[in-house]
Motif scaffolding. Structure first.
Motif, short mmCIF file in Angstrom:
data_model
loop_
_atom_site.label_atom_id
_atom_site.label_comp_id
_atom_site.label_asym_id
_atom_site.label_seq_id
_atom_site.Cartn_x
_atom_site.Cartn_y
_atom_site.Cartn_z
N LYS A 163 76.46 156.34 -29.21
CA LYS A 163 76.87 156.80 -30.54
C LYS A 163 78.34 156.50 -30.81
CE LYS A 163 73.45 160.47 -31.07
NZ LYS A 163 73.23 161.91 -31.34
N THR A 164 79.16 156.64 -29.78
CA THR A 164 80.58 156.31 -29.93
C THR A 164 80.76 154.84 -30.25
OG1 THR A 164 81.26 158.06 -28.40
CG2 THR A 164 82.82 156.26 -28.76
N ALA A 167 79.69 154.30 -33.95
CA ALA A 167 80.68 154.82 -34.88
C ALA A 167 81.93 153.95 -34.90
CB ALA A 167 81.04 156.26 -34.51
N TRP A 172 84.00 154.06 -38.50
CA TRP A 172 83.98 155.46 -38.91
C TRP A 172 84.29 156.39 -37.73
CZ3 TRP A 172 78.71 154.56 -41.76
CH2 TRP A 172 78.94 153.98 -43.00
N GLN A 173 84.99 155.89 -36.73
CA GLN A 173 85.22 156.71 -35.54
C GLN A 173 86.02 157.97 -35.84
OE1 GLN A 173 86.23 153.59 -36.14
NE2 GLN A 173 88.07 153.01 -34.97
N GLN A 175 85.91 159.72 -38.54
CA GLN A 175 85.11 160.65 -39.33
C GLN A 175 83.88 161.15 -38.56
OE1 GLN A 175 86.86 157.77 -40.62
NE2 GLN A 175 85.74 157.42 -42.51
N TYR A 176 83.77 160.74 -37.29
CA TYR A 176 82.59 161.06 -36.50
C TYR A 176 82.81 162.31 -35.65
CZ TYR A 176 79.16 160.63 -32.70
OH TYR A 176 78.18 160.89 -31.79
N ASP A 177 81.91 163.27 -35.76
CA ASP A 177 81.95 164.51 -34.98
C ASP A 177 80.98 164.36 -33.83
OD1 ASP A 177 81.57 167.04 -33.89
OD2 ASP A 177 81.76 168.06 -35.82
N ILE A 178 81.48 164.32 -32.60
CA ILE A 178 80.62 164.05 -31.45
C ILE A 178 79.65 165.19 -31.16
CG2 ILE A 178 82.32 162.53 -30.39
CD1 ILE A 178 82.98 164.78 -28.42
N SER A 181 77.01 164.92 -34.35
CA SER A 181 76.58 163.55 -34.66
C SER A 181 76.64 163.25 -36.15
CB SER A 181 75.17 163.28 -34.14
OG SER A 181 75.12 163.36 -32.74
N ILE A 183 78.75 161.89 -39.39
CA ILE A 183 79.86 161.09 -39.91
C ILE A 183 80.14 161.61 -41.32
CG2 ILE A 183 80.61 158.81 -40.67
CD1 ILE A 183 78.78 157.64 -38.47
N LEU A 222 74.01 160.48 -37.59
CA LEU A 222 73.88 159.26 -36.79
C LEU A 222 72.92 159.50 -35.62
CD1 LEU A 222 74.81 156.37 -36.12
CD2 LEU A 222 76.70 157.39 -34.82
#
Length: 311
Positions: A163-164, A167, A172-173, A175-178, A181, A183, A222
């Motif tokens: 997923k990383t 993103a 969009w890294q 804006q991505y919340d791990i 998931s 964005i 995502l």
């Protein structure tokens, strides 16, 4: 197959020689280039020390929370831990084309994300008399190539390596919340614009979708790889995204939920990228990790690409 995502529950009688000739011609048309933008990237540095397959595997596993996974598909599919590595290939699927390019590059260690022998557990007893399987297995043995499937470990890595990678490649890294998931786009984009960006950044020729192309969207859930079972629907219930961006689905599950949600009056859309292309950035993530850890090693990412054509 991505059962370690938060949402997942885990032709003719052609003779052997003719088959070899056919495959060889097809493979021979693929040239390995040391540096090709958006497809193959090879990095080579002055050698510093030798590494075995097992040492490299253990190095990555050591950085995964919890370490060794007892029940995992992440095992060697060919070769042994004791092979001294001459070069590494990362890829989604260790296809015959990828194996041939590894041979040309004098790389004897392939790290693949998905199965090598056409089933989740890479069981081969049922394939013992099949010419496709024996051709592939014999080629690997002849060139002493090790294949390690890195699926469960790279998904368990923090943050999830696949997923990383997706993103990051989408740009969009930030804006991505791990954890969720999600964005969260800085400004709304139309579904059409999101699809265009996904196709451009991930090098996808076509996607399938459900939704109004002109509708503005801001919140993207995502989920690359396999999106199956109750998990992805529960995630949509919880996160309330505008778009589910995924790899592949059971059409009788997620697609039907999205269709009913829209009929009810919701703004939920769906983009289906395809399994292989949706997780390929995870193998690029793995290649980047290896370059940091093994500065003297030749490391090449080779996309296995989507095997399907569209009309």
């Amino acid at each position: 197959m991505s059962n370690h995502h938060p949402f997942f529950v885990p032709a003719n009688g052609q003779g052997r020689r003719e088959f070899f000739t056919t495959i060889s011609k097809a493979i021979g048309s693929v040239m390995l280039l040391p540096m090709v933008s958006n497809s193959v990237q090879a990095y080579s540095f002055p050698p510093s020390q030798s590494w075995t397959v097992g040492q490299i595997m253990d190095m990555f596993i050591k950085e995964v929370p919890g370490g060794t996974i007892d029940k995992t598909v992440d095992t060697l599919k060919s070769g042994s831990r004791d092979i001294v590595v001459t070069g590494i290939i990362t890829t989604m699927f260790a296809t015959l084309e990828v194996i041939q390019q590894a041979i040309q590059a004098k790389a004897n260690f392939i790290i693949a994300h998905e199965p090598t022998f056409y089933n989740h557990l890479d069981e081969t007893d049922w394939l013992a008399q099949d010419e496709v399987y024996t051709f592939k297995a014999d080629l690997l043995k002849k060139h002493n190539i090790a294949i390690w499937r890195n699926h469960d470990y790279v998904h368990t890595f923090v943050p999830d390596g696949v997923k990383t990678g997706v993103a990051n490649q989408l740009g969009w890294q930030k804006q991505y919340d791990i954890k969720s998931s999600i964005i969260s786009l800085l400004a709304p984009m139309s579904l059409k614009a999101i699809i265009s960006q996904v196709k451009d950044k991930l090098h996808i020729s076509q996607v399938r979708y459900i939704g109004d192309l002109s509708k503005p969207c801001r919140k993207i859930l995502l989920n690359p790889g396999a999106t199956m079972g109750k998990g992805p629907i529960q995630a949509m219930m919880r996160e309330k995204p505008d778009v589910l961006l995924c790899g592949e689905i059971h059409e009788w599950e997620v697609a039907e939920y999205v269709r009913d949600a829209r009929t009810k009056g919701g703004n939920l859309s769906l983009i289906i990228m395809g399994h292989s292309v949706s997780e390929e950035p995870g193998s690029e993530f793995m290649a980047g990790w290896l370059r940091e850890k093994l500065p003297g090693m030749k490391i090449t990412h080779i996309p296995s690409n989507n095997p399907l054509s569209f009309m």
